[in-house]
Design a protein around this motif. Structure first.
Motif, PDB file in Angstrom:
ATOM      1  N   ASP A 146      -2.183  -3.012  10.103  1.00 49.17           N
ATOM      2  CA  ASP A 146      -3.519  -2.519  10.445  1.00 49.17           C
ATOM      3  C   ASP A 146      -3.463  -1.102  10.985  1.00 49.17           C
ATOM      4  OD1 ASP A 146      -4.688  -4.836   9.714  1.00 49.17           O
ATOM      5  OD2 ASP A 146      -5.148  -5.548  11.743  1.00 49.17           O
ATOM      6  N   TYR A 147      -2.343  -0.760  11.589  1.00 50.58           N
ATOM      7  CA  TYR A 147      -2.213   0.533  12.256  1.00 50.58           C
ATOM      8  C   TYR A 147      -1.609   1.607  11.357  1.00 50.58           C
ATOM      9  CZ  TYR A 147      -3.444  -1.755  16.627  1.00 50.58           C
ATOM     10  OH  TYR A 147      -4.121  -2.433  17.610  1.00 50.58           O
ATOM     11  N   HIS A 148      -1.248   1.236  10.116  1.00 49.59           N
ATOM     12  CA  HIS A 148      -0.452   2.166   9.308  1.00 49.59           C
ATOM     13  C   HIS A 148      -1.274   3.235   8.591  1.00 49.59           C
ATOM     14  CE1 HIS A 148       3.182  -0.810   9.076  1.00 49.59           C
ATOM     15  NE2 HIS A 148       2.959  -0.345  10.284  1.00 49.59           N
ATOM     16  N   PHE A 149      -2.460   2.918   8.148  1.00 48.12           N
ATOM     17  CA  PHE A 149      -3.303   3.873   7.417  1.00 48.12           C
ATOM     18  C   PHE A 149      -2.479   4.553   6.312  1.00 48.12           C
ATOM     19  CE2 PHE A 149      -5.548   2.883  11.246  1.00 48.12           C
ATOM     20  CZ  PHE A 149      -6.852   2.771  10.810  1.00 48.12           C
ATOM     21  N   ASP A 150      -2.655   5.861   6.090  1.00 47.95           N
ATOM     22  CA  ASP A 150      -1.979   6.499   4.949  1.00 47.95           C
ATOM     23  C   ASP A 150      -0.663   7.177   5.313  1.00 47.95           C
ATOM     24  OD1 ASP A 150      -4.055   5.919   3.057  1.00 47.95           O
ATOM     25  OD2 ASP A 150      -5.262   7.498   4.011  1.00 47.95           O
ATOM     26  N   ARG A 210       0.855  -1.199   0.000  1.00 46.05           N
ATOM     27  CA  ARG A 210       0.000   0.000   0.000  1.00 46.05           C
ATOM     28  C   ARG A 210       0.886   1.243   0.000  1.00 46.05           C
ATOM     29  NH1 ARG A 210      -2.494   0.679   4.602  1.00 46.05           N
ATOM     30  NH2 ARG A 210      -3.601   2.414   3.720  1.00 46.05           N
ATOM     31  N   PRO A 211       0.392   2.343  -0.590  1.00 48.87           N
ATOM     32  CA  PRO A 211       1.241   3.542  -0.702  1.00 48.87           C
ATOM     33  C   PRO A 211       1.246   4.355   0.595  1.00 48.87           C
ATOM     34  CG  PRO A 211      -0.859   3.936  -1.766  1.00 48.87           C
ATOM     35  CD  PRO A 211      -0.916   2.523  -1.256  1.00 48.87           C
ATOM     36  N   VAL A 212       1.725   3.760   1.662  1.00 50.48           N
ATOM     37  CA  VAL A 212       1.778   4.456   2.951  1.00 50.48           C
ATOM     38  C   VAL A 212       2.950   5.423   2.931  1.00 50.48           C
ATOM     39  CG1 VAL A 212       2.051   4.157   5.432  1.00 50.48           C
ATOM     40  CG2 VAL A 212       0.783   2.453   4.101  1.00 50.48           C
ATOM     41  N   ASP A 213       2.712   6.656   3.386  1.00 53.05           N
ATOM     42  CA  ASP A 213       3.765   7.665   3.427  1.00 53.05           C
ATOM     43  C   ASP A 213       4.271   7.788   4.867  1.00 53.05           C
ATOM     44  OD1 ASP A 213       5.449   9.518   2.329  1.00 53.05           O
ATOM     45  OD2 ASP A 213       3.853  10.685   1.375  1.00 53.05           O
ATOM     46  N   CYS A 214       5.460   8.354   5.005  1.00 56.22           N
ATOM     47  CA  CYS A 214       6.050   8.473   6.343  1.00 56.22           C
ATOM     48  C   CYS A 214       6.417   9.922   6.611  1.00 56.22           C
ATOM     49  CB  CYS A 214       7.281   7.577   6.463  1.00 56.22           C
ATOM     50  SG  CYS A 214       7.934   7.479   8.137  1.00 56.22           S
ATOM     51  N   ALA A 215       5.830  10.489   7.658  1.00 55.77           N
ATOM     52  CA  ALA A 215       6.128  11.857   8.077  1.00 55.77           C
ATOM     53  C   ALA A 215       7.327  11.847   9.020  1.00 55.77           C
ATOM     54  CB  ALA A 215       4.907  12.453   8.781  1.00 55.77           C
ATOM     55  N   GLY A 254     -12.667   9.733   2.220  1.00 53.62           N
ATOM     56  CA  GLY A 254     -12.021  10.644   1.280  1.00 53.62           C
ATOM     57  C   GLY A 254     -10.735  11.257   1.783  1.00 53.62           C
ATOM     58  N   ALA A 255     -10.632  11.529   3.082  1.00 49.42           N
ATOM     59  CA  ALA A 255      -9.442  12.205   3.579  1.00 49.42           C
ATOM     60  C   ALA A 255      -8.355  11.181   3.933  1.00 49.42           C
ATOM     61  CB  ALA A 255      -9.784  13.025   4.817  1.00 49.42           C
ATOM     62  N   PRO A 256      -7.092  11.547   3.774  1.00 51.37           N
ATOM     63  CA  PRO A 256      -5.999  10.686   4.241  1.00 51.37           C
ATOM     64  C   PRO A 256      -6.074  10.518   5.757  1.00 51.37           C
ATOM     65  CG  PRO A 256      -5.173  12.482   2.868  1.00 51.37           C
ATOM     66  CD  PRO A 256      -6.608  12.774   3.146  1.00 51.37           C
ATOM     67  N   THR A 257      -5.468   9.431   6.248  1.00 49.39           N
ATOM     68  CA  THR A 257      -5.621   9.061   7.652  1.00 49.39           C
ATOM     69  C   THR A 257      -4.269   8.699   8.269  1.00 49.39           C
ATOM     70  OG1 THR A 257      -6.094   6.830   6.864  1.00 49.39           O
ATOM     71  CG2 THR A 257      -7.983   8.207   7.404  1.00 49.39           C
ATOM     72  N   SER A 258      -4.161   8.897   9.597  1.00 51.40           N
ATOM     73  CA  SER A 258      -2.885   8.643  10.279  1.00 51.40           C
ATOM     74  C   SER A 258      -3.128   8.269  11.738  1.00 51.40           C
ATOM     75  CB  SER A 258      -2.012   9.913  10.211  1.00 51.40           C
ATOM     76  OG  SER A 258      -0.825   9.753  10.948  1.00 51.40           O
TER      77      SER A 258
END
Ligand SMILES: *Cc1c(COP(=O)(O)O)cnc(C)c1O
Length: 389
Positions: free
Chosen positions: A220-224, A40-45, A204-208
């Motif tokens: 399961d905990y990664h979201f976007d 999945r295209p999970v991003d990292c802040a 619709g909105a990204p999630t974190s």
């Protein structure tokens, strides 16, 4: 190699904090890749609050931006304003939200407030009208920490009345975990399910959701968007297990003076420590004003020339005394440096000695330390990282 290059300041500093930017970058890449492991295209802040946990938000932020990091979190608006000077483009989110009257500052510096309740949402929506532009917003849902974030009631109002977001662009829905470092704590699953319910109602909105330890709770905990702070800086996200992160900081302090004392002499304020034998005491250039906590007395040690050297006598504001009796005299002359944090004693270890966590150790790292940045990861951490020759 020193990236900061202020040799004079390094020479004048009582203690030198060496910060391995390459290790921070590698830690960030490792966490990002953990997020992407399932495809999945999970991003990292990167969470850069409290001056990037004592390591220097401007330098670390620039390094991680160069690494590809595109989302940055701070706690205070002033941290965001300072970071904006070095990061002109990427979104910077302010976790503490909107303080009354700060909307123009958020707009001017293009900072994104994390909205923690309906009142803040209303103020931000009014600001969007006043400034006649669609403003980005984060909605923070309280799923159990009971600290900041939309209550269940506020969340329900928002679900029922989506028009309350009119004029705003919902950039992120987020929540924060209560006990992510306790992998078997049932509160994790409870928060996950509350968060999922809200997210489904607000599509619709990204999630974190995941902070450092949360990332290790699994996909399961990664979201976007992952939101690590501590693990970037080498703090162990898995207490009780071996640390998967690369170490980042080394702290070395100068010996200012050494002295011989007889048996049964006291050292330091209050005469709280007494020598059991003739001893050689060295005094080093840091103290509680630098975040070396007073309660470390008689509980910790530093490293010098392959020896573990106990801290003895009360810790002063600017000074710490150590018992170097068992170290060869040639190795503990004034001007020599002892390792306070590093390979032999990590921030997690020192935190155990101080009965706290490594977050507090890191964020208390003194402003009087000279911060020497280097990039030691590619070739392995340099032994003489603190030198700025
Ligand atoms: C501090 C903080 C983080 C980062 O937490 P770490 O445990 O340091 O990774 C993430 N999210 C929020 C809301 C925070 O306050």
């Amino acid at each position: 190699m020193s990236i900061s290059g202020d040799d004079d300041a390094a020479r004048r500093a009582g203690a030198i904090l060496s910060i391995d930017l390459g290790a921070i970058a590698a830690n960030w890449r490792g966490l990002r890749d953990a997020g992407r492991a399932t495809g999945r295209p999970v991003d990292c802040a990167a969470v850069l609050k409290a001056d990037a946990y004592g390591t220097g938000a401007a330098v670390v932020g620039a390094r991680l931006a160069a690494e590809g990091c595109r989302h940055f979190f701070v706690a205070h608006i002033d941290e965001g304003i300072a970071l904006r000077r070095v990061l002109p483009e990427p979104p910077i989110y302010v976790l503490n939200g909107l303080l009354p009257g700060t909307e123009p500052d958020f707009v001017e510096h293009r900072l994104i407030p994390v909205l923690n309740h309906l009142g803040q949402l209303n103020v931000w929506r009014a600001a969007a009208q006043r400034f006649n532009q669609a403003l980005d917003a984060v909605v923070h849902l309280d799923t159990g920490l009971h600290r900041l974030g939309f209550s269940a009631e506020d969340a329900q109002v928002l679900i029922n009345e989506r028009g309350r977001l009119r004029g705003l662009r919902l950039a992120l829905i987020m929540s924060h975990l209560v006990a992510s470092e306790e992998t078997s704590n049932p509160v994790n699953g409870e928060q996950l399910s509350r968060f999922r319910t809200f997210v489904r109602a607000m599509p619709g909105a990204p999630t974190s959701l995941a902070n450092s330890s949360g990332i290790f709770l699994g996909p399961d905990y990664h979201f976007d968007l992952l939101r690590p702070g501590a693990a970037l800086y080498g703090i162990n996200p898995l207490p009780g297990q071996s640390n998967p992160m690369l170490p980042v900081v080394t702290l070395r302090a100068h010996i200012l003076q050494t002295r011989r004392i007889d048996a049964f002499q006291t050292v330091g304020y209050g005469g709280a420590w007494r020598s059991a034998r003739p001893s050689r005491i060295a005094t080093i250039a840091l103290g509680y004003a630098d975040g070396y906590f007073r309660n470390l007395v008689n509980r910790t040690h530093v490293h010098l020339a392959g020896h573990s050297v106990p801290v003895v006598g009360r810790i002063s504001m600017d000074l710490v005394t150590i018992d170097t009796t068992d170290v060869p005299e040639a190795d503990c002359q004034p001007g020599a440096m002892v390792e306070v944090l590093g390979p032999h004693l990590t921030p997690d270890d020192l935190a155990d000695h101080a009965r706290t966590n490594a977050y507090e150790i890191m964020t208390a790292l003194g402003r009087r330390y000279y911060r020497a940045y280097f990039d030691g990861y590619a070739g392995g951490p340099a032994e003489d990282a603190g030198e700025t020759a």
